[in-house]
Write a protein that holds these residues in place. Structure first.
Motif, PDB file in Angstrom:
ATOM      1  N   SER A 197       0.832  -1.203   0.000  1.00 19.48           N
ATOM      2  CA  SER A 197       0.000   0.000   0.000  1.00 19.48           C
ATOM      3  C   SER A 197       0.866   1.253   0.000  1.00 19.48           C
ATOM      4  O   SER A 197       0.553   2.240  -0.680  1.00 19.48           O
ATOM      5  CB  SER A 197      -0.946  -0.010   1.201  1.00 19.48           C
ATOM      6  N   ARG A 239      -2.149  -6.203 -10.993  1.00 16.14           N
ATOM      7  CA  ARG A 239      -3.219  -5.664 -10.168  1.00 16.14           C
ATOM      8  C   ARG A 239      -4.088  -6.794  -9.610  1.00 16.14           C
ATOM      9  O   ARG A 239      -4.539  -6.731  -8.466  1.00 16.14           O
ATOM     10  CB  ARG A 239      -4.048  -4.691 -11.011  1.00 16.14           C
ATOM     11  N   ALA A 240      -4.310  -7.831 -10.415  1.00 12.80           N
ATOM     12  CA  ALA A 240      -5.146  -8.954  -9.965  1.00 12.80           C
ATOM     13  C   ALA A 240      -4.503  -9.667  -8.783  1.00 12.80           C
ATOM     14  O   ALA A 240      -5.181 -10.039  -7.816  1.00 12.80           O
ATOM     15  CB  ALA A 240      -5.381  -9.928 -11.112  1.00 12.80           C
ATOM     16  N   ASP A 295     -11.694 -14.571 -13.460  1.00 10.32           N
ATOM     17  CA  ASP A 295     -11.446 -13.455 -12.546  1.00 10.32           C
ATOM     18  C   ASP A 295     -10.237 -12.624 -12.951  1.00 10.32           C
ATOM     19  O   ASP A 295      -9.848 -11.704 -12.225  1.00 10.32           O
ATOM     20  CB  ASP A 295     -11.238 -13.990 -11.128  1.00 10.32           C
ATOM     21  N   GLN A 319      -2.533  -8.380  -6.636  1.00  6.75           N
ATOM     22  CA  GLN A 319      -2.634  -7.519  -5.468  1.00  6.75           C
ATOM     23  C   GLN A 319      -4.012  -7.661  -4.822  1.00  6.75           C
ATOM     24  O   GLN A 319      -4.138  -7.756  -3.603  1.00  6.75           O
ATOM     25  CB  GLN A 319      -2.388  -6.056  -5.868  1.00  6.75           C
ATOM     26  N   ARG A 320      -5.049  -7.722  -5.665  1.00  5.40           N
ATOM     27  CA  ARG A 320      -6.407  -7.819  -5.132  1.00  5.40           C
ATOM     28  C   ARG A 320      -6.652  -9.139  -4.409  1.00  5.40           C
ATOM     29  O   ARG A 320      -7.302  -9.180  -3.364  1.00  5.40           O
ATOM     30  CB  ARG A 320      -7.423  -7.645  -6.257  1.00  5.40           C
ATOM     31  N   ASN A 321      -6.141 -10.248  -4.984  1.00  5.10           N
ATOM     32  CA  ASN A 321      -6.435 -11.546  -4.366  1.00  5.10           C
ATOM     33  C   ASN A 321      -5.438 -11.930  -3.272  1.00  5.10           C
ATOM     34  O   ASN A 321      -5.584 -12.981  -2.647  1.00  5.10           O
ATOM     35  CB  ASN A 321      -6.518 -12.652  -5.424  1.00  5.10           C
TER      36      ASN A 321
END
Length: 391
Positions: free
Chosen positions: A30, A46-47, A227, A49-51
């Motif tokens: 972050s 980015r994916a 996803d 990071q999200r999961n």
């Protein structure tokens, strides 16, 4: 490796840092992306990071490296470092970026461990970080020096696309400019960088599933990730004649030059490295003993079935065993999931695993139980290596 003053500090604080690293790494990312949002445009996924996969993989690698330094002070965890270095090289990570990572990682450590951290603890973990960073920088420099060009990304044009099933497509690219082409190795991969739906550049790694050494074309096989961001773009928006950016080829799990028996145990789309290796062996007229073990939902869902069966037929000492959840009319296949207890694996074999992590863990244990040395059991994992974090 570790200095005399740092080693007892790391040994004493490793349980604490290990228990908190899972909260330190999200805080680190972050901070990093708040200061450098450009790193999400073509470098970091980015994916992932999200999961949470990237945070988990980073936590696992730091904990594994520090533990190795304490338990084996005269060596480095070379297999782990090689895996990370190849992935970094496929994304164009630079030496300067290690200083950026250091700044925000240690800000996160200081914040998360504010109640216990001392200058001595900070200095010891700084030493761990730079030992790991310098080892990776050295490996990555060596990988970059093997390229036949001095660019990270070059344009390639989609020349052919073949639908291999409802959710899998084979894509073949040809060079779109005069950049010198670095040959790949069977089992290796490259990164594809393309703009996704909102215009952000994203990069993903895909195995060279055809003739990996070709300098006239690159072929990859892409399974749609419902996803994901990149695979749907490659499936739905990329047309013949369109151009994307490709990296040079990398990969630490590639075909070895040895006569040792080879076992390729895969599940689902994990067959892509095996397909590349089989193709190279068949083209070379190899007489090596090869045992191909593959598990899938059905004969129709085995994306590279035709290519692999054709190459198996060209190898005089190759054999095949299949497992299907829905075998259909394939009487030679076994029903259900792969069970290596029913397969004789040569004890002197090299074993390559690729597929979902639970599958690979079970297959690795079964191979070792049959007497295969752990150092000869290798695995290829798609995406961040979360196996390290959960080991």
């Amino acid at each position: 490796m570790l200095s005399a003053s740092a080693r007892p500090v790391i040994e004493a604080t490793l349980p604490l840092v290990g228990s908190r690293i899972g909260s330190i790494t999200p805080l680190f990312y972050s901070k990093l992306f708040a200061a450098h949002p450009e790193l999400l445009n073509g470098t970091f996924s980015r994916a992932n990071q999200r999961n949470g996969a990237q945070q988990q993989a980073l936590a696992g690698s730091i904990a594994t490296f520090a533990t190795h330094l304490v338990e084996h002070p005269d060596t480095l965890p070379e297999t782990m470092l090689s895996r990370i270095a190849h992935k970094h090289a496929s994304l164009g990570i630079t030496e300067e970026q290690y200083q950026v990572v250091y700044q925000f990682l240690f800000e996160a450590i200081a914040e998360d461990l504010a109640e216990v951290i001392t200058p001595e603890i900070a200095q010891a973990w700084t030493e761990v970080y730079w030992l790991m960073a310098h080892a990776l920088i050295k490996l990555e420099k060596g990988l970059y020096e093997r390229r036949l060009n001095d660019v990270m990304w070059s344009p390639w044009t989609l020349a052919e696309r073949t639908q291999l099933g409802p959710d899998t497509v084979r894509l073949t690219f040809t060079p779109a400019d005069a950049t010198a082409v670095t040959p790949g190795e069977p089992g290796g991969y490259l990164s594809v960088r393309t703009a996704v739906a909102d215009g952000l550049l994203q990069a993903r790694q895909y195995t060279l599933s055809g003739d990996a050494a070709s300098v006239t074309h690159r072929t990859i096989t892409v399974k749609r990730d419902a996803d994901g961001e990149v695979s749907p773009q490659l499936h739905d928006a990329l047309a013949v004649g369109d151009t994307v950016e490709l990296s040079n080829p990398y990969g630490d799990i590639v075909l070895e030059e040895t006569d040792r028996p080879l076992v390729l145990a895969t599940a689902g789309i994990g067959s892509t490295p095996s397909a590349s290796i089989l193709h190279a062996l068949a083209d070379s007229g190899s007489e090596r003993e090869v045992l191909v073990l593959h598990a899938d939902q059905s004969p129709e869902s085995w994306s590279l079935r035709e290519q692999m069966l054709a190459d198996l037929a060209r190898l005089p000492k190759a054999s095949l065993q299949l497992w299907y959840e829905n075998p259909g009319d394939d009487a030679a296949a076994l029903p259900g999931f792969m069970d290596l207890s029913a397969v004789r694996i040569p004890q002197d074999a090299s074993v390559l695993l690729c597929g979902p992590t639970p599958f690979m863990k079970a297959a690795r244990s079964a191979a070792i139980e049959q007497g295969v040395s752990a150092e000869r059991v290798h695995y290829e994992i798609f995406g961040p290596d979360v196996w390290l974090a959960s080991a």
